[in-house]
Design a protein around this motif. Sequence first.
Motif, PDB file in Angstrom:
ATOM      1  N   ALA A  65     -31.734 -11.762 -20.536  1.00 34.05           N
ATOM      2  CA  ALA A  65     -31.662 -10.774 -21.592  1.00 34.05           C
ATOM      3  C   ALA A  65     -30.443 -11.144 -22.658  1.00 34.05           C
ATOM      4  CB  ALA A  65     -30.969  -9.496 -20.728  1.00 34.05           C
ATOM      5  N   LEU A  66     -30.296 -12.415 -22.898  1.00 37.48           N
ATOM      6  CA  LEU A  66     -29.459 -13.168 -23.830  1.00 37.48           C
ATOM      7  C   LEU A  66     -29.715 -12.499 -25.221  1.00 37.48           C
ATOM      8  CD1 LEU A  66     -27.155 -15.265 -24.377  1.00 37.48           C
ATOM      9  CD2 LEU A  66     -29.093 -16.623 -24.918  1.00 37.48           C
ATOM     10  N   ALA A  67     -28.642 -12.201 -25.943  1.00 42.92           N
ATOM     11  CA  ALA A  67     -29.003 -11.684 -27.290  1.00 42.92           C
ATOM     12  C   ALA A  67     -29.789 -12.913 -28.292  1.00 42.92           C
ATOM     13  CB  ALA A  67     -27.775 -11.507 -28.108  1.00 42.92           C
ATOM     14  N   GLY A  68     -30.995 -12.413 -28.618  1.00 43.28           N
ATOM     15  CA  GLY A  68     -31.732 -13.483 -29.266  1.00 43.28           C
ATOM     16  C   GLY A  68     -32.727 -13.829 -28.677  1.00 43.28           C
ATOM     17  N   ASP A  69     -33.127 -13.572 -27.216  1.00 42.29           N
ATOM     18  CA  ASP A  69     -33.921 -13.947 -26.380  1.00 42.29           C
ATOM     19  C   ASP A  69     -33.731 -15.027 -25.603  1.00 42.29           C
ATOM     20  OD1 ASP A  69     -36.557 -13.912 -25.190  1.00 42.29           O
ATOM     21  OD2 ASP A  69     -37.502 -14.832 -27.015  1.00 42.29           O
ATOM     22  N   GLY A  70     -33.636 -14.815 -24.189  1.00 43.44           N
ATOM     23  CA  GLY A  70     -33.306 -15.772 -23.365  1.00 43.44           C
ATOM     24  C   GLY A  70     -34.803 -16.772 -22.982  1.00 43.44           C
ATOM     25  N   PHE A  71     -35.934 -15.810 -22.825  1.00 42.74           N
ATOM     26  CA  PHE A  71     -37.125 -16.363 -22.772  1.00 42.74           C
ATOM     27  C   PHE A  71     -37.440 -17.254 -23.709  1.00 42.74           C
ATOM     28  CE2 PHE A  71     -38.294 -12.929 -19.455  1.00 42.74           C
ATOM     29  CZ  PHE A  71     -38.533 -13.841 -18.674  1.00 42.74           C
ATOM     30  N   GLY A  72     -36.979 -17.034 -25.085  1.00 43.67           N
ATOM     31  CA  GLY A  72     -37.270 -17.751 -26.157  1.00 43.67           C
ATOM     32  C   GLY A  72     -36.435 -19.174 -26.081  1.00 43.67           C
ATOM     33  N   GLY A  90     -30.592 -13.534 -14.769  1.00 40.64           N
ATOM     34  CA  GLY A  90     -30.809 -12.048 -15.199  1.00 40.64           C
ATOM     35  C   GLY A  90     -29.760 -11.253 -14.488  1.00 40.64           C
ATOM     36  N   THR A  91     -28.878 -11.655 -13.615  1.00 32.59           N
ATOM     37  CA  THR A  91     -27.936 -10.729 -13.215  1.00 32.59           C
ATOM     38  C   THR A  91     -26.697 -11.645 -12.863  1.00 32.59           C
ATOM     39  OG1 THR A  91     -28.582 -11.258 -10.541  1.00 32.59           O
ATOM     40  CG2 THR A  91     -29.547  -9.410 -11.605  1.00 32.59           C
ATOM     41  N   PRO A  92     -25.590 -11.023 -12.735  1.00 33.98           N
ATOM     42  CA  PRO A  92     -24.419 -11.648 -12.078  1.00 33.98           C
ATOM     43  C   PRO A  92     -24.551 -12.639 -10.911  1.00 33.98           C
ATOM     44  CG  PRO A  92     -23.796  -9.593 -13.084  1.00 33.98           C
ATOM     45  CD  PRO A  92     -25.387  -9.649 -12.891  1.00 33.98           C
ATOM     46  N   GLU A  93     -25.291 -11.933  -9.919  1.00 33.90           N
ATOM     47  CA  GLU A  93     -25.655 -12.653  -8.559  1.00 33.90           C
ATOM     48  C   GLU A  93     -26.567 -13.827  -8.758  1.00 33.90           C
ATOM     49  OE1 GLU A  93     -24.704  -8.413  -8.191  1.00 33.90           O
ATOM     50  OE2 GLU A  93     -26.221  -9.324  -9.307  1.00 33.90           O
ATOM     51  N   ARG A  94     -27.575 -13.726  -9.757  1.00 32.30           N
ATOM     52  CA  ARG A  94     -28.313 -14.837  -9.869  1.00 32.30           C
ATOM     53  C   ARG A  94     -27.581 -15.957 -10.638  1.00 32.30           C
ATOM     54  NH1 ARG A  94     -31.469 -18.765  -8.713  1.00 32.30           N
ATOM     55  NH2 ARG A  94     -33.012 -19.538 -10.281  1.00 32.30           N
ATOM     56  N   SER A  95     -26.745 -15.693 -11.425  1.00 35.39           N
ATOM     57  CA  SER A  95     -25.962 -16.628 -12.300  1.00 35.39           C
ATOM     58  C   SER A  95     -24.920 -17.388 -11.179  1.00 35.39           C
ATOM     59  CB  SER A  95     -25.162 -15.973 -13.344  1.00 35.39           C
ATOM     60  OG  SER A  95     -25.835 -15.502 -14.120  1.00 35.39           O
ATOM     61  N   VAL A  96     -24.284 -16.556 -10.324  1.00 34.83           N
ATOM     62  CA  VAL A  96     -23.441 -17.340  -9.090  1.00 34.83           C
ATOM     63  C   VAL A  96     -24.577 -18.208  -8.309  1.00 34.83           C
ATOM     64  CG1 VAL A  96     -22.010 -16.764  -7.268  1.00 34.83           C
ATOM     65  CG2 VAL A  96     -21.783 -15.757  -9.343  1.00 34.83           C
ATOM     66  N   ASP A  97     -25.438 -17.628  -8.066  1.00 34.54           N
ATOM     67  CA  ASP A  97     -26.466 -18.617  -7.080  1.00 34.54           C
ATOM     68  C   ASP A  97     -26.795 -19.867  -7.898  1.00 34.54           C
ATOM     69  OD1 ASP A  97     -26.651 -16.572  -5.288  1.00 34.54           O
ATOM     70  OD2 ASP A  97     -28.484 -15.634  -5.754  1.00 34.54           O
ATOM     71  N   VAL A  98     -27.005 -19.853  -9.198  1.00 35.84           N
ATOM     72  CA  VAL A  98     -27.614 -21.061  -9.937  1.00 35.84           C
ATOM     73  C   VAL A  98     -26.306 -21.969 -10.103  1.00 35.84           C
ATOM     74  CG1 VAL A  98     -28.131 -21.925 -12.288  1.00 35.84           C
ATOM     75  CG2 VAL A  98     -29.340 -20.025 -11.124  1.00 35.84           C
ATOM     76  N   ALA A  99     -25.043 -21.388 -10.559  1.00 37.83           N
ATOM     77  CA  ALA A  99     -23.988 -22.328 -10.544  1.00 37.83           C
ATOM     78  C   ALA A  99     -23.786 -22.854  -9.048  1.00 37.83           C
ATOM     79  CB  ALA A  99     -22.853 -21.331 -11.083  1.00 37.83           C
TER      80      ALA A  99
END
Length: 141
Positions: A65-72, A90-99
């Motif tokens: 959902a990044l400003a300007g299009d994360g899929f882009g 897409g969620t804080p939980e997913r961001s933490v999982d990736v990190a």
Amino acid sequence: MTNLSSAPATRTILLAEDEVFIRMPIAKHLRECGYRVIEAVTAHEAIDVLDHADFAINAVITNLALAGDGFGIAKWVREHRPELTVLLTGTPERSVDVAAGLCRESSGRGAVDPQLLLRRIRWLLANRNRPVPGRGAQRAV
């Protein structure tokens, strides 16, 4: 606003996240794991870094959902830098999982517990509009 870490690291991650209360703790976590982290706030900024960086970038983490299009960003990487790994969140939980996954893979210093990081992000998001103690009616930024 792009932020380059001055700490020496062997691998570089571009972190594209417009929510400051998610981006900053994730970036700090990754730096503690030994990564050099470049922060981008918009898709345009992230693509500009990818297109003009004079150093190696090893992976891209972007919020859908990044400003300007994360899929882009993912599409641009696939077309122009297919050797890069793109990790979508897409969620804080997913961001933490990736990190946390990246930190487990790195040989860096011991990182903070992912659950503590997630609790901190949730607290920051929940309290972002509350007055800061000792500052009267000013809002936390």
